[in-house]
Design an enzyme around this catalytic site. Structure first.
Site, PDB file in Angstrom:
ATOM      1  N   GLN A   1       0.697  -1.321  -0.048  1.00  0.00           N
ATOM      2  CA  GLN A   1      -0.193   0.046  -0.049  1.00  0.00           C
ATOM      3  C   GLN A   1       0.901   1.202   0.030  1.00  0.00           C
ATOM      4  O   GLN A   1       1.914   1.293   0.817  1.00  0.00           O
ATOM      5  CB  GLN A   1      -0.967   0.077   1.106  1.00  0.00           C
TER       6      GLN A   1
ATOM      7  N   THR B   1       1.409   5.813  -0.976  1.00  0.00           N
ATOM      8  CA  THR B   1       0.514   6.978  -0.606  1.00  0.00           C
ATOM      9  C   THR B   1      -0.460   7.252  -1.392  1.00  0.00           C
ATOM     10  O   THR B   1      -1.615   7.616  -0.754  1.00  0.00           O
ATOM     11  CB  THR B   1       1.497   8.041  -0.960  1.00  0.00           C
ATOM     12  N   TYR B   2      -0.742   6.810  -2.454  1.00  0.00           N
ATOM     13  CA  TYR B   2      -1.771   6.898  -3.634  1.00  0.00           C
ATOM     14  C   TYR B   2      -2.378   5.544  -3.982  1.00  0.00           C
ATOM     15  O   TYR B   2      -3.602   5.668  -4.488  1.00  0.00           O
ATOM     16  CB  TYR B   2      -1.554   7.936  -4.674  1.00  0.00           C
ATOM     17  N   GLY B   3      -1.827   4.654  -3.983  1.00  0.00           N
ATOM     18  CA  GLY B   3      -2.188   3.401  -4.591  1.00  0.00           C
ATOM     19  C   GLY B   3      -1.866   2.080  -3.946  1.00  0.00           C
ATOM     20  O   GLY B   3      -1.390   2.120  -2.896  1.00  0.00           O
TER      21      GLY B   3
ATOM     22  N   LYS C   1      -0.467  -1.695  -9.878  1.00  0.00           N
ATOM     23  CA  LYS C   1      -0.633  -0.783  -8.941  1.00  0.00           C
ATOM     24  C   LYS C   1      -1.925  -0.086  -9.403  1.00  0.00           C
ATOM     25  O   LYS C   1      -2.274   0.595 -10.584  1.00  0.00           O
ATOM     26  CB  LYS C   1       0.460   0.240  -9.101  1.00  0.00           C
TER      27      LYS C   1
ATOM     28  N   ASP D   1      13.501   9.964  -4.071  1.00  0.00           N
ATOM     29  CA  ASP D   1      12.975   9.215  -2.829  1.00  0.00           C
ATOM     30  C   ASP D   1      13.720   7.782  -2.783  1.00  0.00           C
ATOM     31  O   ASP D   1      12.566   7.050  -2.558  1.00  0.00           O
ATOM     32  CB  ASP D   1      11.498   9.244  -3.083  1.00  0.00           C
TER      33      ASP D   1
END
Length: 325
Positions: A58, A60-62, A79, A173
């Site tokens: 899981q 941040t967005y998907g 995803k 990141d």
């Protein structure tokens, strides 16, 4: 080239594929990208083509799932990012950024994208399925690891960074959570890795400084916190990753974010506590050169690949044996 010896266009190949399998990729297009990577794009429901299975993670967005192709039985990672009106334009741009970045790249240590779906409900990216999980999980469960292991992983990271820097891309990141294990080297059980999650990445002009603060705090470079950075911010993150692999702890820690930020900006870290007190002189030299505060004095990615620590552990040769098989 077809049986008559004539070259066929990608559009002709895609058209024939749709005719032979009309239920797969309806309204699809096949795109010839600059690096010869071909991905399919569709506006249909991905579950027409793939059976969604176990949840892998899981973000941040998907959410990422295992998904089996209904015709070929090939298992990929899917995803899925739900669309909704509450997201800002910047968030929407970040979601689509990963697909736009990944489709320009083709490197053995970067996760590959195969297909992209966009319909009224969601975006779905079909990618390589790396069954070994994340490097973070591997280190958390089985680490810390020795220098042979660390060098093998770092060589792959440096190789991928040199590649995408050549395309004027910075990841911004890098962390073990965003490094997946595709499989293990059968001779030494070391991980063959792939960098994923390019949502924070950016295509930049070389030598142009960036000024937006992004990334995960433990791994973020001091110049990113100061909002003036370039592609070398990823090499600082590599230093933190190397430290974590070898010690199973972070070089800059604190109870509160402000405390962590202060330590990052000072740039001092401990290598005297076990097991780093046994780190070889070449290993310590590379670690110090990656975690150098002054960006201009920090090691380049090519220098990192050529560093004696990488060479003395034969990381390139060990990894290339796997590629050649």
């Amino acid at each position: 080239i077809n049986k008559m010896g004539n070259e066929e266009s990608f559009q002709e190949i895609g058209s024939k594929a749709n005719q032979q399998s009309p239920n797969s990729f309806i309204n699809s297009s096949v795109i010839n990208l600059t690096n010869a990577t071909i991905i399919g794009q569709s506006q249909t429901d991905p579950e027409n083509d793939y059976k969604k299975m176990n949840q892998l993670g899981q973000g941040t967005y998907g959410t990422v799932y295992e998904a089996k192709h209904r015709i070929t039985d090939i298992v990929r990672a899917m995803k899925i990012v739900k669309k909704h009106t509450k997201r800002s334009k910047e968030e929407e741009k970040e979601i689509l950024n990963e697909e736009n970045i990944l489709k320009t790249m083709d490197h053995p240590n970067i996760v590959k994208i195969f297909e992209f779906y966009s319909n009224d409900e969601s975006y779905s990216i079909i990618m390589e399925n790396c069954k070994g999980g994340s490097l973070f999980k591997e280190i958390s469960l089985n680490g810390p690891f020795n220098e042979d292991y660390a060098s093998y992983v770092m060589y792959q990271l440096f190789s991928a960074i040199r590649y995408y820097n050549g395309l004027h891309i910075i990841h911004r990141d890098l962390k073990p959570e965003n490094i997946l294990i595709a499989n293990k080297n059968k001779s030494n059980n070391f991980p063959n890795i792939k960098i994923c999650d390019f949502g924070m990445s950016k295509i930049v002009e070389k030598q142009v400084s960036q000024n937006s603060v992004v990334g995960s705090l433990y791994y973020v470079a001091p110049e990113v916190l100061n909002k003036n950075y370039n592609e070398k911010c990823d090499l600082w993150s590599c230093g933190v990753i190397m430290y974590f692999i070898l010690s199973k702890r972070f070089p800059f820690t604190g109870t509160f974010n402000d405390e962590i930020i202060k330590k990052i900006k000072v740039g001092e870290f401990d290598t005297k506590a076990p097991p780093l007190d046994k780190l070889s002189s070449n290993g310590l030299d590379l670690l110090n050169k990656l975690l150098t505060l002054d960006v201009n004095k920090r090691i380049t990615v090519q220098e990192a690949l050529d560093h004696p620590w990488i060479k003395e552990h034969n990381s390139k040769e060990l990894y290339n044996k796997i590629i050649d098989i």
